[in-house]
Write a protein that holds these residues in place. Structure first.
Motif, PDB file in Angstrom:
ATOM      1  N   PRO A 182     -18.490  33.938  38.362  1.00 20.18           N
ATOM      2  CA  PRO A 182     -19.135  32.633  38.190  1.00 20.18           C
ATOM      3  C   PRO A 182     -20.506  32.556  38.866  1.00 20.18           C
ATOM      4  CG  PRO A 182     -16.813  32.340  38.703  1.00 20.18           C
ATOM      5  CD  PRO A 182     -17.111  33.800  38.901  1.00 20.18           C
ATOM      6  N   ALA A 183     -20.589  33.022  40.117  1.00 20.56           N
ATOM      7  CA  ALA A 183     -21.868  32.975  40.829  1.00 20.56           C
ATOM      8  C   ALA A 183     -22.890  33.907  40.182  1.00 20.56           C
ATOM      9  CB  ALA A 183     -21.668  33.350  42.297  1.00 20.56           C
ATOM     10  N   LEU A 184     -22.437  35.094  39.766  1.00 21.58           N
ATOM     11  CA  LEU A 184     -23.348  36.044  39.118  1.00 21.58           C
ATOM     12  C   LEU A 184     -23.877  35.484  37.809  1.00 21.58           C
ATOM     13  CD1 LEU A 184     -24.589  38.912  38.953  1.00 21.58           C
ATOM     14  CD2 LEU A 184     -22.528  39.591  37.700  1.00 21.58           C
ATOM     15  N   HIS A 185     -23.006  34.891  37.006  1.00 24.42           N
ATOM     16  CA  HIS A 185     -23.448  34.357  35.716  1.00 24.42           C
ATOM     17  C   HIS A 185     -24.430  33.202  35.905  1.00 24.42           C
ATOM     18  CE1 HIS A 185     -19.574  36.033  33.650  1.00 24.42           C
ATOM     19  NE2 HIS A 185     -20.435  36.977  33.977  1.00 24.42           N
ATOM     20  N   THR A 186     -24.192  32.355  36.907  1.00 25.35           N
ATOM     21  CA  THR A 186     -25.142  31.278  37.197  1.00 25.35           C
ATOM     22  C   THR A 186     -26.494  31.845  37.604  1.00 25.35           C
ATOM     23  OG1 THR A 186     -23.366  29.784  37.873  1.00 25.35           O
ATOM     24  CG2 THR A 186     -25.577  29.267  38.658  1.00 25.35           C
ATOM     25  N   LEU A 187     -26.451  32.860  38.461  1.00 21.71           N
ATOM     26  CA  LEU A 187     -27.681  33.521  38.911  1.00 21.71           C
ATOM     27  C   LEU A 187     -28.468  34.068  37.726  1.00 21.71           C
ATOM     28  CD1 LEU A 187     -29.007  34.780  41.697  1.00 21.71           C
ATOM     29  CD2 LEU A 187     -27.951  36.861  40.853  1.00 21.71           C
ATOM     30  N   SER A 197     -18.663  44.986  30.714  1.00 22.93           N
ATOM     31  CA  SER A 197     -18.267  43.593  30.468  1.00 22.93           C
ATOM     32  C   SER A 197     -19.458  42.659  30.666  1.00 22.93           C
ATOM     33  CB  SER A 197     -17.103  43.188  31.374  1.00 22.93           C
ATOM     34  OG  SER A 197     -17.471  43.232  32.738  1.00 22.93           O
ATOM     35  N   LEU A 198     -20.345  42.973  31.603  1.00 20.20           N
ATOM     36  CA  LEU A 198     -21.555  42.166  31.766  1.00 20.20           C
ATOM     37  C   LEU A 198     -22.448  42.300  30.536  1.00 20.20           C
ATOM     38  CD1 LEU A 198     -23.298  40.303  33.499  1.00 20.20           C
ATOM     39  CD2 LEU A 198     -24.344  42.355  34.493  1.00 20.20           C
ATOM     40  N   VAL A 237     -28.123  51.046  33.262  1.00 19.94           N
ATOM     41  CA  VAL A 237     -29.329  50.209  33.285  1.00 19.94           C
ATOM     42  C   VAL A 237     -29.350  49.439  31.976  1.00 19.94           C
ATOM     43  CG1 VAL A 237     -31.839  50.129  33.421  1.00 19.94           C
ATOM     44  CG2 VAL A 237     -30.584  51.836  34.744  1.00 19.94           C
ATOM     45  N   LEU A 238     -29.250  48.119  32.081  1.00 15.37           N
ATOM     46  CA  LEU A 238     -29.223  47.231  30.920  1.00 15.37           C
ATOM     47  C   LEU A 238     -30.587  46.612  30.718  1.00 15.37           C
ATOM     48  CD1 LEU A 238     -25.818  45.397  31.580  1.00 15.37           C
ATOM     49  CD2 LEU A 238     -26.223  47.522  30.286  1.00 15.37           C
ATOM     50  N   HIS A 239     -31.038  46.629  29.461  1.00 10.35           N
ATOM     51  CA  HIS A 239     -32.341  46.062  29.103  1.00 10.35           C
ATOM     52  C   HIS A 239     -32.124  44.784  28.297  1.00 10.35           C
ATOM     53  CE1 HIS A 239     -36.059  46.355  26.263  1.00 10.35           C
ATOM     54  NE2 HIS A 239     -36.259  45.452  27.206  1.00 10.35           N
ATOM     55  N   VAL A 240     -32.625  43.686  28.826  1.00  6.70           N
ATOM     56  CA  VAL A 240     -32.550  42.385  28.153  1.00  6.70           C
ATOM     57  C   VAL A 240     -33.963  42.000  27.732  1.00  6.70           C
ATOM     58  CG1 VAL A 240     -31.915  39.961  28.390  1.00  6.70           C
ATOM     59  CG2 VAL A 240     -30.625  41.715  29.657  1.00  6.70           C
TER      60      VAL A 240
END
Length: 216
Positions: free
Chosen positions: A156-161, A187-188, A210-213
């Motif tokens: 929850p905190a990570l997704h808000t961040l 999963s992220l 390493v994820l690229h958004v």
């Protein structure tokens, strides 16, 4: 078990004012294009060495834009933000962090390495609480984000961040996140896609993704 682990970890580097006894140290960030000597201390993330995830990120991301606004979310004592500042001396770099000890170290490290195009900001809970009163430098938009995000704070905190800061990418801006595979990188990746952040895996090495958004 996860809840117990977060409780044990939190006082070390997720708290605003760590209670750990000071034990100053120095680490070296050595990459093909730069060498930074960085002060560290107990109570911050990875005080004894540049952690593997940070190194994987810095060795695999493409160069950020030479000018513009660049952001490091969860900057710790500064290795990622300072690498951005060294690589892009005409850009404006910002590092944000919840840990006051880490921010103080990052500011010292910027001075010690002669990097004056970077600022660091202490952000309670990881994101501004009142956008109407926050400074312009926090509001973005940001052209590039590099981050080794604090996965162990819990979803929850990570997704808000991530919602907060990825939402401040400029149109066409890019974010690069390094996440350990065993701590939920895939999963992220799915969560990012599901929440409107087009994401691809840029690299996979040493147990990290390493994820690229990219913001369209």
């Amino acid at each position: 078990m996860a809840h117990w682990y977060r409780h044990r970890v939190a006082p070390h580097y997720f708290e605003p004012d760590p209670e750990a006894t000071h034990r100053p140290a120095t680490v070296n960030l050595v990459l093909p294009d730069l060498h930074l000597r960085l002060r560290t201390d107990r109570g911050v993330f990875s005080p004894d060495r540049i952690d593997v995830g940070t190194r994987v990120l810095l060795e695999n991301v493409p160069a950020p834009p030479p000018t513009g606004r660049l952001l490091d979310v969860g900057c710790g004592y500064g290795p990622i933000a300072l690498a951005m500042a060294a690589r892009c001396p005409l850009a404006s770099v910002l590092g944000v962090e919840v840990n006051s000890r880490a921010v103080a170290l990052a500011e010292q490290n910027a001075q010690q390495n002669g990097l004056y195009n970077v600022d660091f900001e202490l952000i309670p809970e990881g994101q501004p609480t009142d956008r109407s009163t926050e400074s312009e430098k926090l509001s973005g938009p940001f052209d590039t984000i590099w981050s080794n995000p604090p996965i162990r704070v819990g979803k929850p905190a990570l997704h808000t961040l991530l919602h907060t800061w990825l939402g401040r990418l400029a149109d066409g801006g890019n974010a690069y996140l390094v996440v350990q595979r065993n701590l939920g990188a895939d999963s992220l990746h799915r969560w990012l896609e599901h929440n409107g952040y087009p994401t691809r895996r840029l690299a996979s090495r040493a147990g990290f993704r390493v994820l690229h958004v990219q913001r369209s």
